[in-house]
Enzyme design. Structure first.
Site, short mmCIF file in Angstrom:
data_model
loop_
_atom_site.label_atom_id
_atom_site.label_comp_id
_atom_site.label_asym_id
_atom_site.label_seq_id
_atom_site.Cartn_x
_atom_site.Cartn_y
_atom_site.Cartn_z
N GLY A 79 0.77 -1.24 0.00
CA GLY A 79 0.00 0.00 0.00
C GLY A 79 0.79 1.28 0.00
N GLU B 11 4.20 -6.63 2.01
CA GLU B 11 3.90 -7.01 0.62
C GLU B 11 3.84 -5.78 -0.29
OE1 GLU B 11 -0.04 -8.51 1.17
OE2 GLU B 11 0.60 -10.45 1.90
N PRO B 12 4.93 -5.04 -0.43
CA PRO B 12 4.87 -3.85 -1.28
C PRO B 12 4.89 -4.21 -2.76
CG PRO B 12 7.10 -4.18 -0.47
CD PRO B 12 6.26 -5.28 0.14
N ARG C 265 3.58 -1.41 -5.64
CA ARG C 265 3.72 -0.14 -6.35
C ARG C 265 5.02 0.60 -6.01
NH1 ARG C 265 -0.48 2.79 -8.20
NH2 ARG C 265 -1.89 1.66 -6.81
N CYS D 115 -10.77 4.61 -29.34
CA CYS D 115 -12.08 5.23 -29.52
C CYS D 115 -12.88 5.19 -28.23
CB CYS D 115 -12.81 4.57 -30.67
SG CYS D 115 -11.93 4.87 -32.21
N TYR E 38 1.31 -1.72 -12.21
CA TYR E 38 -0.07 -1.66 -12.70
C TYR E 38 -0.10 -1.04 -14.11
CZ TYR E 38 -0.63 -2.64 -7.78
OH TYR E 38 -0.50 -3.22 -6.53
C1 LIG Z 1 -2.31 -5.21 -4.25
C2 LIG Z 1 -1.88 -5.85 -3.00
C3 LIG Z 1 -0.62 -5.53 -2.45
C4 LIG Z 1 0.31 -4.51 -3.07
O1 LIG Z 1 -0.20 -3.23 -2.98
P1 LIG Z 1 0.72 -1.98 -3.42
O2 LIG Z 1 -0.16 -0.81 -3.20
O3 LIG Z 1 1.09 -2.18 -4.83
O4 LIG Z 1 1.90 -1.97 -2.51
C5 LIG Z 1 -0.23 -6.21 -1.31
N1 LIG Z 1 -1.03 -7.12 -0.72
C6 LIG Z 1 -2.25 -7.44 -1.21
C7 LIG Z 1 -3.07 -8.46 -0.52
C8 LIG Z 1 -2.71 -6.81 -2.36
O5 LIG Z 1 -3.92 -7.12 -2.84
#
Ligand SMILES: *Cc1c(COP(=O)(O)O)cnc(C)c1O
Length: 441
Positions: A259, A293-294, A296, A363, A392
């Site tokens: 996140g 779990e990064p 982005r 379009c 993404y």
């Molecule tokens: C999408 C997601 C992430 C990664 O989110 P980012 O905003 O890209 O860091 C991590 N864990 C879970 C469960 C997700 O769905």
């Protein structure tokens, strides 16, 4: 996102992107490689991903936790950028993977990430996907519902295995981000409501033999640029841990999700040290193995999308029509997201320019990359880079309007390689079949 603040000019944009700079006749350079060279060799639209930036960011993130003496297992969220070459770079940096489908699980394994370093999240895992995960004995399956828990328990018992699991908690917290990427409110589809966790946790640890419940997972949303929601979410998890332990239940792992946001425009996005600090303060004393779990934050600034100006259309507005579209990069159309745009040639004057709309060829009225953006003058044939396209981006591409998938190039250490060839129209058409019975009527 719509904003009344004036758009940043080229200088502040470059300042936020230290891997990019203008070098005279080479034009815009990314980690030492001229992007004009890449575009002329491989054509446009073309994705470029820098292994150097990816590696640098992976190490920066890990160092932020090291600096706080906070051992953490890092799992890259594969959905942000799933190319095996990128997963290989991250695996070399010691990252595991967070996957959300059987396909991503296969990819992570194919890229050499060990099964024990893989976490499987995802709101709708099929029986086949759960079976694949159990069969490979992956590190952890984050269970999203009571229904999934029962399915997994039965399936693992049938396979005479015990699946390592955590409960994904829905903490009912607003991540204060775009509504399409917030995941932790009660009305969102994700996770198990935090108030039913204690009873379910007890039942699972005492009665279910197909699963080994080791802890809790939470993921609040994406592109979060303030620390408040992180703190609230993790405080809620910490209090759950205390409740569970007071009840005599075992908890050894906490997965803090992803996140962390980035400055696409001029957001004051907090650095990884903020995340490390918040986690240390809220969960640091619990004597658990922490996971993050990064996605982005690692991948977005590592990639750009190169495009060529097809035409400049002077109408009610000046439209710069480029050869990349929403089928390539859908984020602006889907999330109203703002992406920096830089010409690949060194501009004569960084400040002077025109107010233009930069649009794709699709379009659809939503195929717009920038509205009323102040950019140096652009003419037909000029090349531009759309910034922060490494996450993404490719993963959401489609062939809408019969546009083949664009080429992907990786750069790193002064080298470059095509990591996915541009799809050809022949390949696109070859995937289809016209039934015989249509032709013989
Ligand atoms: C999408 C997601 C992430 C990664 O989110 P980012 O905003 O890209 O860091 C991590 N864990 C879970 C469960 C997700 O769905």
């Amino acid at each position: 996102m719509t904003s009344t603040r004036p758009d940043p000019t080229l200088q502040p944009l470059l300042k936020n992107h230290p891997n990019l700079s203008y070098e005279g006749s080479k034009g815009l350079v990314m980690d030492g490689t001229s992007l004009t060279d890449i575009a002329s060799q491989h054509g446009t639209p073309c994705w470029v991903i820098s292994a150097d930036t990816l590696r640098h960011r992976a190490n920066t993130l890990k160092d932020a936790f090291k600096a706080r003496n906070l051992p953490v297992h890092c799992h890259f969220a594969v959905k942000a950028q799933d190319h095996q070459a990128c997963l290989t770079v991250l695996a070399q940096c010691g990252f595991g993977a967070d996957v959300v489908s059987g396909g991503e699980l296969r990819r992570a394994l194919a890229a050499g990430i060990k099964a024990q370093d893989i976490v499987f999240s995802g709101i709708g895992k099929t029986d086949e996907e759960l079976e694949l995960a159990v069969q490979h004995q992956i590190g952890q399956i984050n269970v999203e519902s009571v229904e999934e828990l029962h399915r997994l328990d039965a399936l693992a018992r049938k396979m005479q295995r015990r699946a390592r699991i955590a409960f994904r908690v829905n903490p009912d917290i607003d991540a204060k981000t775009h509504s399409k990427i917030t995941t932790g409110r009660a009305e969102d589809k994700f996770g198990i409501a935090h108030d039913v966790i204690p009873a379910l946790y007890r039942k699972t640890q005492t009665e279910m033999s197909g699963v080994e419940l080791v802890g809790l997972a939470v993921h609040l949303g994406s592109q979060m640029v303030t620390d408040g929601p992180f703190r609230k979410g993790y405080e809620r998890i910490a209090s759950l841990v205390h409740t569970l332990r007071a009840d005599g239940l075992r908890i050894s792992d906490i997965d803090c999700g992803g996140g962390l946001g980035i400055p696409y425009r001029d957001e004051t996005a907090p650095p990884p040290s903020m995340l490390a600090e918040v986690i240390a303060e809220t969960l640091g004393d619990l004597d658990v193995q922490l996971h993050i779990e990064p996605g982005r934050w690692l991948a977005a600034p590592s990639g750009v999308l190169l495009a060529r100006v097809i035409d400049v259309k002077d109408a009610a507005r000046r439209f710069i029509i480029i050869d990349a579209g929403m089928n390539d990069l859908v984020r602006p159309a889907m999330y109203d997201s703002w992406h920096g745009i830089l010409p690949l040639h060194t501009p004569e004057n960084m400040e002077a320019g025109d107010v233009v709309d930069v649009v794709g060829p699709i379009c659809e009225s939503s195929d717009i990359f920038a509205r009323q953006r102040h950019l140096p003058p652009l003419k037909k044939g000029d090349l531009v880079a759309l910034l922060d396209a490494g996450a993404y981006g490719t993963v959401m591409s489609s062939t809408y309007n019969s546009r083949p998938l664009a080429a992907q190039v990786m750069i790193g250490g002064g080298k470059q390689a095509v990591i996915r060839k541009r799809q050809t129209l022949d390949e696109l058409l070859a995937q289809e079949a016209v039934p015989d019975w249509l032709l013989h009527t």
